[in-house]
Design a protein around this motif. Structure first.
Motif, PDB file in Angstrom:
ATOM      1  N   VAL A  44     -90.546  69.376  67.218  1.00  0.00           N
ATOM      2  CA  VAL A  44     -91.512  70.458  67.014  1.00  0.00           C
ATOM      3  C   VAL A  44     -92.881  69.985  67.488  1.00  0.00           C
ATOM      4  O   VAL A  44     -93.111  68.800  67.691  1.00  0.00           O
ATOM      5  CB  VAL A  44     -91.551  70.905  65.529  1.00  0.00           C
ATOM      6  N   VAL A  65     -97.180  72.512  61.237  1.00  0.00           N
ATOM      7  CA  VAL A  65     -96.833  73.882  60.860  1.00  0.00           C
ATOM      8  C   VAL A  65     -95.392  74.181  61.258  1.00  0.00           C
ATOM      9  O   VAL A  65     -94.604  74.714  60.463  1.00  0.00           O
ATOM     10  CB  VAL A  65     -97.807  74.903  61.499  1.00  0.00           C
ATOM     11  N   GLN A  66     -95.022  73.816  62.482  1.00  0.00           N
ATOM     12  CA  GLN A  66     -93.648  74.029  62.926  1.00  0.00           C
ATOM     13  C   GLN A  66     -92.678  73.138  62.157  1.00  0.00           C
ATOM     14  O   GLN A  66     -91.552  73.551  61.891  1.00  0.00           O
ATOM     15  CB  GLN A  66     -93.529  73.773  64.428  1.00  0.00           C
ATOM     16  N   LYS A  80     -92.973  72.290  59.036  1.00  0.00           N
ATOM     17  CA  LYS A  80     -92.782  72.970  57.747  1.00  0.00           C
ATOM     18  C   LYS A  80     -91.806  74.131  57.890  1.00  0.00           C
ATOM     19  O   LYS A  80     -90.923  74.317  57.060  1.00  0.00           O
ATOM     20  CB  LYS A  80     -94.129  73.454  57.211  1.00  0.00           C
ATOM     21  N   GLU A  81     -91.942  74.909  58.958  1.00  0.00           N
ATOM     22  CA  GLU A  81     -91.026  76.033  59.194  1.00  0.00           C
ATOM     23  C   GLU A  81     -89.590  75.526  59.356  1.00  0.00           C
ATOM     24  O   GLU A  81     -88.650  76.098  58.789  1.00  0.00           O
ATOM     25  CB  GLU A  81     -91.456  76.817  60.442  1.00  0.00           C
ATOM     26  N   LYS A  82     -89.405  74.456  60.127  1.00  0.00           N
ATOM     27  CA  LYS A  82     -88.062  73.908  60.353  1.00  0.00           C
ATOM     28  C   LYS A  82     -87.490  73.376  59.043  1.00  0.00           C
ATOM     29  O   LYS A  82     -86.318  73.588  58.741  1.00  0.00           O
ATOM     30  CB  LYS A  82     -88.116  72.808  61.414  1.00  0.00           C
ATOM     31  N   ASN A 101     -88.190  74.394  56.020  1.00  0.00           N
ATOM     32  CA  ASN A 101     -87.821  75.550  55.201  1.00  0.00           C
ATOM     33  C   ASN A 101     -86.484  76.144  55.659  1.00  0.00           C
ATOM     34  O   ASN A 101     -85.660  76.547  54.837  1.00  0.00           O
ATOM     35  CB  ASN A 101     -88.921  76.606  55.224  1.00  0.00           C
ATOM     36  N   GLN A 102     -86.268  76.194  56.976  1.00  0.00           N
ATOM     37  CA  GLN A 102     -84.995  76.690  57.505  1.00  0.00           C
ATOM     38  C   GLN A 102     -83.844  75.786  57.067  1.00  0.00           C
ATOM     39  O   GLN A 102     -82.779  76.279  56.674  1.00  0.00           O
ATOM     40  CB  GLN A 102     -85.033  76.760  59.031  1.00  0.00           C
ATOM     41  N   LEU A 156     -95.326  67.604  53.191  1.00  0.00           N
ATOM     42  CA  LEU A 156     -94.154  68.474  53.250  1.00  0.00           C
ATOM     43  C   LEU A 156     -93.116  68.102  52.204  1.00  0.00           C
ATOM     44  O   LEU A 156     -92.070  68.735  52.110  1.00  0.00           O
ATOM     45  CB  LEU A 156     -93.539  68.418  54.653  1.00  0.00           C
TER      46      LEU A 156
END
Length: 106
Positions: free
Chosen positions: A7, A11-12, A14-16, A18-19, A47
């Motif tokens: 990533v 920010v990305q 954190k998104e990954k 969460n996924q 994170l």
């Protein structure tokens, strides 16, 4: 089994993360690695996931990493998480470009 994602930033990452949590990974299954040690620690703390430590590396590699160049240390960490030498080299190159690597390991 390792799932590895490259990533661009925190920010990305954190998104990954969460996924991956939505897919059943726990925070203990997840690792974040950046080229800079301080950035890795900041990301993993922020994170609430792992950075590669004594449990993953073992005493020998942890001591050896004190004397290694950062690139060698990063490749060693990747290999200790189950990646091949070729994969470790590939992802270390991504870190050289300022990217972040997220690893889900079950």
């Amino acid at each position: 089994m390792e799932n590895v994602y490259v990533v661009e930033n925190g920010v990305q990452a954190k998104e990954k993360i969460n996924q991956l949590v939505a897919l059943g990974y726990t925070k203990e299954d997840l690792y974040v690695i950046a080229h800079d040690k301080d950035r890795t620690e900041d990301l993993s703390d922020g994170l609430n996931v792992n950075d590669v430590g004594l449990k993953e590396e073992g005493v020998f590699d942890k001591v050896a990493n004190v004397f290694r160049k950062r690139g060698d240390e990063l490749r060693s960490q990747f290999e200790n998480l189950g990646l091949t030498q070729a994969e470790a080299e590939k992802y270390e190159e991504e870190l050289d470009k300022g990217r972040v690597v997220v690893i889900g390991k079950k």
